[in-house]
Design a protein around this motif. Structure first.
Motif, PDB file in Angstrom:
ATOM      1  N   ASP A  31     -38.519  22.921  30.156  1.00  0.00           N
ATOM      2  CA  ASP A  31     -39.026  23.391  31.693  1.00  0.00           C
ATOM      3  C   ASP A  31     -38.153  24.038  32.453  1.00  0.00           C
ATOM      4  N   ASP A 182     -43.743  18.145  31.987  1.00  0.00           N
ATOM      5  CA  ASP A 182     -44.290  17.236  32.981  1.00  0.00           C
ATOM      6  C   ASP A 182     -45.816  17.828  33.655  1.00  0.00           C
ATOM      7  N   ASP A 221     -49.059  23.023  37.193  1.00  0.00           N
ATOM      8  CA  ASP A 221     -47.945  23.307  36.588  1.00  0.00           C
ATOM      9  C   ASP A 221     -48.049  24.187  35.301  1.00  0.00           C
TER      10      ASP A 221
HETATM   11 MN    MN Z   1     -42.712  21.569  34.923  1.00  0.00          MN
END
Ligand code: MN
Length: 233
Positions: A31, A182, A221
């Motif tokens: 990420d 995440d 996200d």
């Molecule tokens: Mn992320």
């Protein structure tokens, strides 16, 4: 072994800064972070370093060394090119050799093992909130809404050296390994993860469902998921 893997831009971001790989025996999610396209560069570079490494020994030390190599490569580019200044990325790697699993990780992308319906997180988030939780300075409920929940305490590429955590496990038949960024774990809880990965025989269907659920909840996200199901004994 069956594998499903997918990365999705989500519903809000303009760029997908996540990267992943799902090769025989080698899986990873990353990420990225940084201005402009730097996050995308950092996460792709981390995955490229991994996939171009032969992994001759398949030991925890080798996984650690390759992640440290990726760190140096990203850091050097970040220092050399102003447009990449400050870029970095998380990395969570799973190397599988027979029934031996080696996890290496830096940052807050996670690895979970689901065995006989129970889920265990194999990685410890290298984030401000993750450390507060481990020290007892925060409850799980407080962590979910904490203003600094995205702040990392360790990342690849932000300093010349990095501490890499490694975990080893012995896999059993029917185990399900999940790697994810995440973008998934901020929106989907542990019980939902268990239900979805155990409720779909094909890991491709499980990753599609997980990505769809994150997007249904706002898709704030990028979201990346790899699901690996070992053969039943
Ligand atoms: Mn992320």
């Amino acid at each position: 072994m069956q594998v499903g893997a997918r990365s999705d831009i989500g519903r809000v971001r303009r760029v997908n800064e996540d990267a992943y790989c799902a090769l025989p025996g080698l899986f990873a999610v990353a990420d990225g972070m940084g201005g402009h396209r730097a996050g995308e560069v950092a996460s792709s570079l981390a995955v490229d370093v991994l996939t171009s490494h032969p992994f001759a020994r398949k030991t925890p030390e080798e996984v650690q060394a390759v992640i440290q190599d990726a760190n140096r490569r990203i850091y050097e580019d970040a220092v050399r090119q102003p447009k990449y200044a400050g870029m970095g990325t998380t990395i969570t790697v799973a190397l599988i050799d027979g029934d031996r699993l080696v996890i290496g990780h830096v940052g807050d992308s996670r690895a979970y093992l689901v065995r006989q319906g129970y889920l265990r997180q194999l990685t410890a988030d290298h984030s401000v909130v993750g450390e507060l939780l481990r020290n007892g300075g925060l409850t799980q409920a407080e962590a979910v809404t904490h203003p600094h929940r995205n702040l990392l305490t360790r990342a690849l590429g932000t300093s010349p050296e990095v501490l890499v955590d490694v975990v080893t496990e012995q896999l059993a038949g029917g185990d399900i390994l999940i790697l994810c960024t995440d973008g998934l774990t901020n929106l989907v809880d542990d019980d939902e993860l268990i239900e979805i990965v155990t409720g779909h025989n094909d890991p491709d269907d499980a990753v599609d469902r997980l990505v769809a659920l994150a997007n249904d909840r706002g898709g704030i996200d990028n979201v990346t998921v790899v699901v690996i199901r070992t053969s039943d004994e």
